[in-house]
Enzyme design. Structure first.
Site, PDB file in Angstrom:
ATOM      1  N   HIS A   1       0.820  -1.207   0.000  1.00 12.14           N
ATOM      2  CA  HIS A   1       0.000   0.000   0.000  1.00 12.14           C
ATOM      3  C   HIS A   1       0.855   1.257   0.000  1.00 12.14           C
ATOM      4  O   HIS A   1       2.044   1.214   0.279  1.00 12.14           O
ATOM      5  CB  HIS A   1      -0.883   0.010   1.253  1.00 12.14           C
ATOM      6  CG  HIS A   1      -0.066  -0.003   2.517  1.00 12.14           C
ATOM      7  ND1 HIS A   1       0.451  -1.165   3.053  1.00 12.14           N
ATOM      8  CD2 HIS A   1       0.358   1.004   3.318  1.00 12.14           C
ATOM      9  CE1 HIS A   1       1.142  -0.871   4.138  1.00 12.14           C
ATOM     10  NE2 HIS A   1       1.114   0.441   4.320  1.00 12.14           N
TER      11      HIS A   1
ATOM     12  N   HIS B   1       5.203   6.312  -0.914  1.00 10.04           N
ATOM     13  CA  HIS B   1       6.055   5.156  -1.191  1.00 10.04           C
ATOM     14  C   HIS B   1       5.308   3.860  -0.906  1.00 10.04           C
ATOM     15  O   HIS B   1       4.278   3.864  -0.221  1.00 10.04           O
ATOM     16  CB  HIS B   1       7.315   5.212  -0.324  1.00 10.04           C
ATOM     17  CG  HIS B   1       7.033   5.042   1.143  1.00 10.04           C
ATOM     18  ND1 HIS B   1       6.581   6.083   1.938  1.00 10.04           N
ATOM     19  CD2 HIS B   1       7.095   3.952   1.959  1.00 10.04           C
ATOM     20  CE1 HIS B   1       6.407   5.645   3.173  1.00 10.04           C
ATOM     21  NE2 HIS B   1       6.702   4.347   3.220  1.00 10.04           N
TER      22      HIS B   1
END
Lengths: 172, 172
Positions: free
Chosen positions: A34, A115
């Protein structure tokens, strides 16, 4: 209860990331790959209605996000986290900011560096070995993400989705 | 891609169930404790829009579900699955049926026995030991569930939520 807000990329990218996380990320079994939009925060169940109401409004008035990955990077020396760097966009930055206002008002712990974590809690030696070899890979990926999710954490550390919010759409 | 449709009970019940699953369910790390409404099915990404459209309609015209647990049971001798039996209600049965019509048309593999798995893939001896001791517990739990989730399966077997559907509500 502990909550968090995240984007899940496509299955294809999740599968790729998991092929590394399996070896290098102790959180591998706790949550799917995620992009964190809002890190863990505490909320009472009683506040949930107001929070989800605002999230629906935020989602409706935001646009789907362009997600582009061009390289692998690391948060070292702050910590030994290796990640796929998500190219920052104004839209993503703005969504991140909106998720820290109103009922969700809070100061982000770090500047927002979108990220997808590949590895964490690595020893210094392992960190430089893994980073060196993964950096050799030619990773380039683009997709559009049209939703984000509010998740809550169970006592064992794993995360369950409470609700999905569709970006830029009136739910039918 | 493989999809499934499930209810997640409250965190409190998930934590209780996980305290057993940790020891007795090899799927412990793959998905949070749940009630399966529609078992794994294949769908093309191109069909997803129609499927989610129908799911939104189904959710909107269904009512929140009363979930009551009064006992532990097992699917033995069919298979060594130990579970919390969810007391059947007309509303749950009807929702299950609606999730097997239209774009989601399919014949359920088994009659619908709503349940939350505690343990599976147990040897016969382990199955009867565990069932014997868990049956001693006085479990009684009631709650209302106001949403269900469409999930997809990653290559490692774990499940990610694609979308949440709110029962009996117009999304705002």
């Amino acid at each position: 209860m502990k909550y968090g807000i995240a984007l899940f990329p496509s299955k294809k990218l999740q599968d790729l990331v998991n092929s590394y996380r399996k070896r290098y990320d102790p959180h591998y079994a706790l949550v799917s790959p995620h992009v964190t939009l809002k890190s863990t925060f505490d909320a009472e169940e009683g506040d949930l209605e107001q929070i989800t109401k605002e999230l629906r409004q935020t989602a409706k008035t935001s646009q789907p996000l362009h997600l582009e990955i061009k390289k692998v990077s690391s948060f070292s020396p702050v910590n030994n986290v290796i990640y796929l760097k998500v190219e920052p966009t104004n839209e993503m930055q703005e969504l991140h900011e909106r998720l820290h206002t109103g009922a969700l008002n809070s100061e982000p712990e770090y500047a927002f560096v979108p990220h997808i974590t590949i590895g964490q809690n690595l020893s210094d030696d392992e960190h430089s070995d893994v980073l060196g070899s993964i950096k050799m890979l030619d990773i380039h990926h683009e997709e559009v993400i049209d939703r984000f999710h509010l998740l809550y954490q169970l006592d064992n550390g794993s995360w369950t989705v409470h609700e999905t919010f569709l970006l830029g759409k009136e739910s039918e």
